[in-house]
Design a protein around this motif. Structure first.
Motif, PDB file in Angstrom:
ATOM      1  N   ASP A   1       0.645  -1.215  -0.052  1.00  0.00           N
ATOM      2  CA  ASP A   1      -0.047  -0.033  -0.013  1.00  0.00           C
ATOM      3  C   ASP A   1       0.839   1.169   0.018  1.00  0.00           C
ATOM      4  O   ASP A   1       0.602   2.348  -0.507  1.00  0.00           O
ATOM      5  CB  ASP A   1      -0.998   0.038   1.120  1.00  0.00           C
ATOM      6  CG  ASP A   1      -2.188  -1.185   1.185  1.00  0.00           C
ATOM      7  OD1 ASP A   1      -2.202  -1.698   0.131  1.00  0.00           O
ATOM      8  OD2 ASP A   1      -2.725  -1.356   2.091  1.00  0.00           O
ATOM      9  N   LYS A   2       1.902   1.432   0.721  1.00  0.00           N
ATOM     10  CA  LYS A   2       2.955   2.378   0.848  1.00  0.00           C
ATOM     11  C   LYS A   2       3.717   2.570  -0.342  1.00  0.00           C
ATOM     12  O   LYS A   2       4.921   3.387  -0.296  1.00  0.00           O
ATOM     13  CB  LYS A   2       3.576   2.529   2.354  1.00  0.00           C
ATOM     14  CG  LYS A   2       2.521   2.670   3.345  1.00  0.00           C
ATOM     15  CD  LYS A   2       3.090   2.717   4.560  1.00  0.00           C
ATOM     16  CE  LYS A   2       2.181   3.146   5.696  1.00  0.00           C
ATOM     17  NZ  LYS A   2       1.522   4.443   5.698  1.00  0.00           N
ATOM     18  N   LYS A   3       3.960   1.466  -1.484  1.00  0.00           N
ATOM     19  CA  LYS A   3       4.519   1.437  -2.227  1.00  0.00           C
ATOM     20  C   LYS A   3       6.259   1.609  -1.840  1.00  0.00           C
ATOM     21  O   LYS A   3       7.022   2.074  -2.486  1.00  0.00           O
ATOM     22  CB  LYS A   3       4.438   2.610  -3.356  1.00  0.00           C
ATOM     23  CG  LYS A   3       3.257   2.438  -3.951  1.00  0.00           C
ATOM     24  CD  LYS A   3       2.784   3.737  -4.769  1.00  0.00           C
ATOM     25  CE  LYS A   3       1.411   3.167  -5.714  1.00  0.00           C
ATOM     26  NZ  LYS A   3       0.292   2.986  -4.975  1.00  0.00           N
ATOM     27  N   ALA A   4       6.494   0.582  -0.897  1.00  0.00           N
ATOM     28  CA  ALA A   4       7.968   0.514  -0.589  1.00  0.00           C
ATOM     29  C   ALA A   4       8.631  -0.380  -1.643  1.00  0.00           C
ATOM     30  O   ALA A   4       8.460  -1.535  -1.600  1.00  0.00           O
ATOM     31  CB  ALA A   4       7.975  -0.210   0.867  1.00  0.00           C
ATOM     32  N   LYS A   5       9.275   0.269  -2.537  1.00  0.00           N
ATOM     33  CA  LYS A   5       9.973  -0.393  -3.629  1.00  0.00           C
ATOM     34  C   LYS A   5      11.092  -1.214  -3.309  1.00  0.00           C
ATOM     35  O   LYS A   5      12.304  -0.980  -3.447  1.00  0.00           O
ATOM     36  CB  LYS A   5      10.326   0.700  -4.859  1.00  0.00           C
ATOM     37  CG  LYS A   5       8.990   1.237  -5.349  1.00  0.00           C
ATOM     38  CD  LYS A   5       9.374   2.160  -6.438  1.00  0.00           C
ATOM     39  CE  LYS A   5       7.998   3.028  -6.902  1.00  0.00           C
ATOM     40  NZ  LYS A   5       8.344   3.908  -7.799  1.00  0.00           N
ATOM     41  N   LEU A   6      10.989  -2.551  -2.873  1.00  0.00           N
ATOM     42  CA  LEU A   6      11.967  -3.777  -2.463  1.00  0.00           C
ATOM     43  C   LEU A   6      11.958  -4.549  -3.663  1.00  0.00           C
ATOM     44  O   LEU A   6      11.037  -4.973  -4.247  1.00  0.00           O
ATOM     45  CB  LEU A   6      11.360  -3.979  -1.197  1.00  0.00           C
ATOM     46  CG  LEU A   6      11.292  -3.160   0.096  1.00  0.00           C
ATOM     47  CD1 LEU A   6      10.661  -4.001   1.144  1.00  0.00           C
ATOM     48  CD2 LEU A   6      12.661  -2.616   0.464  1.00  0.00           C
ATOM     49  N   GLY A   7      13.329  -4.798  -3.763  1.00  0.00           N
ATOM     50  CA  GLY A   7      13.407  -5.749  -4.782  1.00  0.00           C
ATOM     51  C   GLY A   7      13.261  -7.380  -4.383  1.00  0.00           C
ATOM     52  O   GLY A   7      13.566  -8.169  -5.255  1.00  0.00           O
ATOM     53  N   PHE A   8      13.306  -7.372  -3.043  1.00  0.00           N
ATOM     54  CA  PHE A   8      13.105  -8.670  -2.563  1.00  0.00           C
ATOM     55  C   PHE A   8      12.601  -8.914  -1.112  1.00  0.00           C
ATOM     56  O   PHE A   8      12.945  -8.035  -0.377  1.00  0.00           O
ATOM     57  CB  PHE A   8      14.387  -9.403  -2.613  1.00  0.00           C
ATOM     58  CG  PHE A   8      14.658 -10.777  -2.220  1.00  0.00           C
ATOM     59  CD1 PHE A   8      13.915 -11.926  -2.693  1.00  0.00           C
ATOM     60  CD2 PHE A   8      15.151 -11.107  -0.767  1.00  0.00           C
ATOM     61  CE1 PHE A   8      14.054 -13.269  -2.240  1.00  0.00           C
ATOM     62  CE2 PHE A   8      14.938 -12.444  -0.171  1.00  0.00           C
ATOM     63  CZ  PHE A   8      14.625 -13.503  -0.901  1.00  0.00           C
ATOM     64  N   ILE A   9      11.335  -9.496  -1.111  1.00  0.00           N
ATOM     65  CA  ILE A   9      10.766  -9.653   0.363  1.00  0.00           C
ATOM     66  C   ILE A   9      10.807 -10.959   0.832  1.00  0.00           C
ATOM     67  O   ILE A   9      10.530 -12.058   0.135  1.00  0.00           O
ATOM     68  CB  ILE A   9       9.330  -9.353   0.399  1.00  0.00           C
ATOM     69  CG1 ILE A   9       9.772  -7.485   0.140  1.00  0.00           C
ATOM     70  CG2 ILE A   9       9.006  -9.005   1.852  1.00  0.00           C
ATOM     71  CD1 ILE A   9       8.197  -7.057  -0.268  1.00  0.00           C
ATOM     72  N   SER A  10      11.427 -11.450   1.789  1.00  0.00           N
ATOM     73  CA  SER A  10      10.924 -12.879   2.451  1.00  0.00           C
ATOM     74  C   SER A  10      10.647 -12.660   3.988  1.00  0.00           C
ATOM     75  O   SER A  10      11.634 -11.977   4.969  1.00  0.00           O
ATOM     76  CB  SER A  10      12.496 -13.527   2.459  1.00  0.00           C
ATOM     77  OG  SER A  10      12.449 -14.927   2.675  1.00  0.00           O
ATOM     78  N   LEU A  11       9.412 -13.072   3.971  1.00  0.00           N
ATOM     79  CA  LEU A  11       8.889 -13.260   5.412  1.00  0.00           C
ATOM     80  C   LEU A  11       8.666 -14.566   6.220  1.00  0.00           C
ATOM     81  O   LEU A  11       8.264 -15.282   5.570  1.00  0.00           O
ATOM     82  CB  LEU A  11       7.549 -12.601   5.347  1.00  0.00           C
ATOM     83  CG  LEU A  11       7.444 -10.991   4.695  1.00  0.00           C
ATOM     84  CD1 LEU A  11       6.022 -10.550   4.820  1.00  0.00           C
ATOM     85  CD2 LEU A  11       8.359 -10.156   5.824  1.00  0.00           C
ATOM     86  N   LEU A  12       8.838 -14.661   7.341  1.00  0.00           N
ATOM     87  CA  LEU A  12       8.694 -15.820   8.256  1.00  0.00           C
ATOM     88  C   LEU A  12       7.155 -16.047   8.213  1.00  0.00           C
ATOM     89  O   LEU A  12       6.142 -15.335   8.183  1.00  0.00           O
ATOM     90  CB  LEU A  12       8.940 -15.622   9.512  1.00  0.00           C
ATOM     91  CG  LEU A  12      10.553 -15.334   9.765  1.00  0.00           C
ATOM     92  CD1 LEU A  12      10.801 -14.926  11.216  1.00  0.00           C
ATOM     93  CD2 LEU A  12      11.468 -16.385   9.150  1.00  0.00           C
ATOM     94  N   VAL A  13       6.845 -17.502   8.051  1.00  0.00           N
ATOM     95  CA  VAL A  13       5.554 -18.157   8.386  1.00  0.00           C
ATOM     96  C   VAL A  13       4.301 -17.719   7.388  1.00  0.00           C
ATOM     97  O   VAL A  13       3.744 -18.376   6.954  1.00  0.00           O
ATOM     98  CB  VAL A  13       5.197 -17.991   9.990  1.00  0.00           C
ATOM     99  CG1 VAL A  13       3.903 -18.603  10.252  1.00  0.00           C
ATOM    100  CG2 VAL A  13       6.205 -18.387  10.735  1.00  0.00           C
TER     101      VAL A  13
END
Length: 407
Positions: A244-256
């Motif tokens: 929603d906040k357009k955080a332009k990240l090239g890679f996201i890895s989240l737990l669980v």
């Protein structure tokens, strides 16, 4: 007189086993599950895995113990995601319900509480949904962990970053619960060893619902990738607000959270997000006992009409591993079953299972490897989870860098 004798025979038949029929034997396995509370979404699939295993075992005649067969009874209570209830209920399971063996609750924190009780009474507890390693470094003797330990959870994500963009600026953002903190500390140490650059490192309260301030800090730090998270509620909220906040990240890895099927309901916010996974349906392990990965997946989908994630697989595997140890021991005596578990080094549909047996880390899982899964668009345009790392196990190439806002 004859009437009295007949009444006595009838009464006796209600108490004594029928002549010529074997007495029904049962193994009771006790545990708690978070039917309510903040861990409900994560705990539910684990329970479904337990129940599928029980149903299949009982349909096949039970667990073979020497010349006998034991049906499986699951006795469980709602712990409401509360450590206080876990301590009370595990005592009840042992002292009042006479559980023969135990499964853990979901989460490392609740499992650590349950372990105090199980160790006090010398009851074997197969732990699943509990990756934090410190519980196995306290001299405990009867705990046996199925999950890859927490300090190795984000290693696959770091491997991807190292291979794809070794100069990436990493934001490490995670829940302040015990499990997530252990994961983050392990990731920070691994990143340092790998020469990777963490530019932002911050924890948040596990009940956080507004990630705006943290996302502003992530953006200000210049981070190009993000790793961390916690459990379903916070992880799914973080993913949605990053989008929603357009955080332009090239890679996201989240737990669980991304491993829970309903994560896909986030739509574009879920696209491209990765998750370190204890197991995925597409793995091709060749088991020494029990079903194949495809066999387990098919049975789960037939019963529950949904695709299993690693929480469900871990629940089923807990039962499968305990069953195998009992059958190998030929008895339900705790010492003999514990010995069989200590000697186990076998491949299952869930991966290799092998426990540390030293005094310093008894019961720690040392055989199981993790994979990295990513939400991608399938041929039908719908989101589907693909194994993207390591390359030897991938079902699709990883999307990196991620261009979320072009979707």
């Amino acid at each position: 007189m004859r009437k009295f004798a007949m009444s006595a025979l009838v009464a006796a038949s209600l108490v004594l086993p029928g002549l010529g029929h074997a007495q029904t034997k049962t193994i009771t396995i006790g545990f708690t599950t978070s039917e309510t509370g903040k861990l409900n979404a994560d705990s539910k699939p684990q329970l479904l895995g337990f129940e599928l295993w029980r149903d299949q075992v009982n349909a096949a005649g039970g667990i073979k113990v020497g010349n006998d067969h034991y049906k499986v009874a699951l006795k469980y209570y709602d712990d409401q995601s509360s450590a206080g209830r876990v301590q009370q209920l595990y005592s009840r399971l042992i002292l009042q319900d006479n559980a023969d063996f135990l499964f853990s609750p979901y989460s490392s924190g609740l499992t650590a509480t349950a372990a105090v009780v199980s160790e006090q009474f010398g009851k074997i507890m197969i732990t699943t949904g509990a990756a934090e390693g410190k519980t196995y470094k306290l001299g405990n003797k009867d705990l046996f962990q199925l999950y890859t330990p927490a300090d190795k959870y984000l290693k696959s994500a770091l491997d991807v970053i190292k291979a794809k963009d070794p100069n990436a600026k990493i934001a490490l953002v995670y829940s302040n619960d015990g499990f997530s903190t252990a994961v983050a500390k392990g990731a920070a140490a691994a990143a340092k060893r790998m020469g990777l650059n963490i530019v932002f490192d911050e924890s948040y309260a596990s009940d956080t619902t507004d990630f705006g301030p943290i996302i502003n800090k992530i953006v200000s730090s210049g981070a190009t990738v993000l790793i961390g998270g916690g459990h379903y509620a916070d992880g799914s909220t973080l993913a949605r607000q990053l989008y929603d906040k357009k955080a332009k990240l090239g890679f996201i890895s989240l737990l669980v959270a991304p491993d829970i099927p309903k994560f896909a309901d986030l739509g574009k916010a879920a696209f491209g997000v990765t998750v370190p996974s204890q197991w995925e349906p597409s793995v091709t392990y060749k088991p020494d006992f029990g079903p194949t990965p495809a066999g387990f997946t098919k049975a789960f989908e037939a019963k529950y009409h949904s695709r299993p994630g690693y929480h469900a697989a871990g629940g089923y595997a807990a039962g499968l591993v305990l069953q195998h140890a009992i059958e190998q021991a030929g008895t339900i005596k705790q010492a003999a079953v514990a010995k069989a578990l200590n000697h186990m080094n076998a491949m299952t549909f869930y991966g290799r299972i092998h426990f540390a047996t030293g005094v310093a880390d008894h019961g720690l899982q040392i055989g199981h490897d993790m994979v990295l899964a990513q939400w991608q668009k399938g041929a039908n345009g719908k989101l589907t989870s693909q194994v993207v790392w390591p390359t030897a196990a991938q079902t699709a190439s990883i999307l990196y860098p991620l261009k979320k806002f072009a979707q």
